[in-house]
Each structure stands twice: as structure tokens, then as C-alpha cells.
Design a protein around this motif. Sequence first.
Motif, mmCIF file in Angstrom:
data_model
loop_
_atom_site.group_PDB
_atom_site.id
_atom_site.type_symbol
_atom_site.label_atom_id
_atom_site.label_comp_id
_atom_site.label_asym_id
_atom_site.label_seq_id
_atom_site.Cartn_x
_atom_site.Cartn_y
_atom_site.Cartn_z
ATOM 1 N N CYS A 63 9.201 12.343 -0.579
ATOM 2 C CA CYS A 63 9.385 11.725 0.741
ATOM 3 C C CYS A 63 8.208 12.067 1.657
ATOM 4 N N CYS A 65 5.127 12.661 0.748
ATOM 5 C CA CYS A 65 3.990 11.845 0.300
ATOM 6 C C CYS A 65 4.073 10.431 0.873
ATOM 7 N N THR A 66 5.279 9.886 0.930
ATOM 8 C CA THR A 66 5.477 8.547 1.483
ATOM 9 C C THR A 66 5.114 8.511 2.963
ATOM 10 N N PHE A 69 1.349 8.736 3.375
ATOM 11 C CA PHE A 69 0.758 7.433 3.031
ATOM 12 C C PHE A 69 0.907 6.458 4.195
ATOM 13 N N CYS A 70 2.092 6.409 4.792
ATOM 14 C CA CYS A 70 2.343 5.504 5.922
ATOM 15 C C CYS A 70 1.449 5.849 7.109
ATOM 16 N N TRP A 213 8.379 -1.778 5.427
ATOM 17 C CA TRP A 213 7.510 -0.603 5.544
ATOM 18 C C TRP A 213 7.999 0.328 6.658
ATOM 19 N N ASN A 216 11.153 2.009 5.645
ATOM 20 C CA ASN A 216 10.832 3.053 4.680
ATOM 21 C C ASN A 216 10.318 4.310 5.382
ATOM 22 N N ASN A 220 12.325 7.939 5.398
ATOM 23 C CA ASN A 220 11.728 9.160 4.854
ATOM 24 C C ASN A 220 11.589 10.258 5.898
ATOM 25 N N VAL A 263 5.734 6.138 -3.861
ATOM 26 C CA VAL A 263 5.269 5.217 -2.822
ATOM 27 C C VAL A 263 4.931 3.859 -3.433
ATOM 28 N N SER A 264 4.252 3.891 -4.576
ATOM 29 C CA SER A 264 3.749 2.669 -5.203
ATOM 30 C C SER A 264 4.857 1.758 -5.712
#
Length: 343
Positions: A63, A65-66, A69-70, A213, A216, A220, A263-264
Amino acid sequence: MTLQQPLLEPIREKSLTSKYIEITLVVALYWIVSISMVFINKHILSDKSVNFDAPLFITFYQCLCTIIFCLICNCIGHLRPSWIHWLGFPKLHLRPAVIRKVFPLSIVFVGMITMNNLCLKYVGVAFYFVGRSLTTVFNVILTYFILKEITSIKAILCCIIIIIGFIIGVDQESLQGSLTITGIFFGIAASFFVSLNSIFTKSVLPAVDGNIWLLNFYNNVNALILFTILITINGELPVIYGYQNLTSLQFWSMMTLSGLLAVSIGFVTGLQIKVTSPLTHNISGTAKACAQTVLACIWYHEEKSFIWWFSNLLVIFGSAAYTRVKQLEMSLKHSLKRQPSEP
């Protein structure tokens, strides 16, 4: 017209060929990301060489990492908007009102990803698909009790086929001595939460202007708070602090790779639906699960009986048939809605 026709044909052929290549590459990307994520998560969760008994912390890190990334995408969006415009990535924000609206879904989301990982921890990759195959059945049950929608007899028959395949699969896995009651429980719980998550998502999407997005991101952020509490309650903090490979670059590389794949998978799933259709995506997912099962048997040198394979085929057939039945029902409903307006 006859002189121009040969000139147009190569253009059409090239366009059609490009479309086929695009679809093939996207489907292949979805398969690679999805299968890789399952195998890597299995390695981290239960491989003796890793020996890290903190499944909630592993999910917590995914979570995290997500969210990172965002945030990176958000920064890039401010500096170079055109770079991520094609992703449909919005400007991120954290509003207390939205956090409260999304929080019930986040509880279900945490339950879903936790149960998925715990199921994978206690069952083999080969049985992972069958172990979580009751999602469709729970979709029918929860749709009836929550949304008050009645499912057709054809769809219910497909669910019965899935249940029969699940029961036979559990029986065969038990005979081979590789079954744990804990794994079955988490598999059923994962199916329940996956189904519940899909229903809750539809009702919460308006709170984030329908942007997946952004939903998400909020999910998270809430999940980090919930997992921090759960990790403490579950007693994982001493396990984390006392882990001998806590400073190992290899360990954190695997953890980060797992997080990036998490994430991917959301991105490639959306991309596959975009270039094909929801029906094709479901068929691709079912075929991917079949390939994943075969690969797991080869990779882990597992020999399965004919009846075990038959149970997998029942689940795959039932899932694919249910998808087709629902697609036909949606098409019929759409045509009936349009019919009165037609002259």
C-alpha cells in the motif's frame, strides 16, 4: 473508386494489424504482471529462504508503494502534465470529508488484500485460483441481499458448476495432503471481500468524481492507518524488528518489486479493458488463471490427479459461462431500453 480502392486497402490492413498487435501486447503485459505478482508474493509470504512471518506488514508495504507511486505521478503532473495525461491521472488531494466517505470501502479493501495474501500464504499457487473461485457466487448472493437484484437461472446454474468444482478441488487437495483449513478459510473470505469490494466501489466512486486513481489513493492512505493498527494488534512489530534480513538489499528489492507489481496490476487491468472489452478481460483473466495453474505445477514440481484438473476445468468453465451469460443479459436489457424510443 476502383483506382482508389487498392490504395485504401493497405492502410486498413495496417490499421487492423496495429490494433491486433496492440491487443496482443496489452494482454501479454496483463498476464506477465498478474502471474509475476502471484509468484513473487508467494515467495515472500511463505518461502523458507525468506522466513518473514509478517503478512500484514508485507501488505502494508505494498500500500505504501502505491501511495508513493501516486505522489510521484502527481509531481510529474505538475511539472509535465502531458507525460501522464494519457493515464487519466488527476490532481491529488486529501480532504477529510472524502476520507470519511471512502473509509467504509477502505475497510473492505483492507479485508480483501489481506485475505488474498493470507490465502496465498497458506495454499499453493496451483490451488490459488480454485481457492478464491467463489467470488462469482458471492457476487450473486450479495447482489441479491444488498442491491436487491435477482439473478437469472442460467447465471445460478453457472454458480452451481463453480461450487461443484470448488468442492471437488478441495477434496482432491485434501487427498494429496497439501490442504489446510486455514488456507480454505482465507480463500473463501478473500472471495467474499473481493465481491463486496466491487459492490462498495460503485457507491463510493462519486465521492472522488468517478476517478479510479483518486479512489485508489484514498483507499491506500486509509489502509496505511488500518494496517498500522492491525500490525500492532497482531503482534508483528517484534517479528519485524527481530528479522535477521531487515537490512538486506535483496529482501527490500523483492518487497519493492512486489509493491510495484501491486500498483501495476490496477493499471494493466484498466488498460486491457480499454483496448478490448470487459467480457474479453474476464475471459483473459480466466485463461490467465489456467496458465498460472499449469506454470505453478511445473515450477513447484507438483503432480496432480485427473480429477484435480477436472475440478479446475469446472471452475474455469463455470466462470467463463457466467461472464458470457451476464454479457448477453446486459445486451438484451440495453436493447429493450432502446426499443421504445425507436420508430
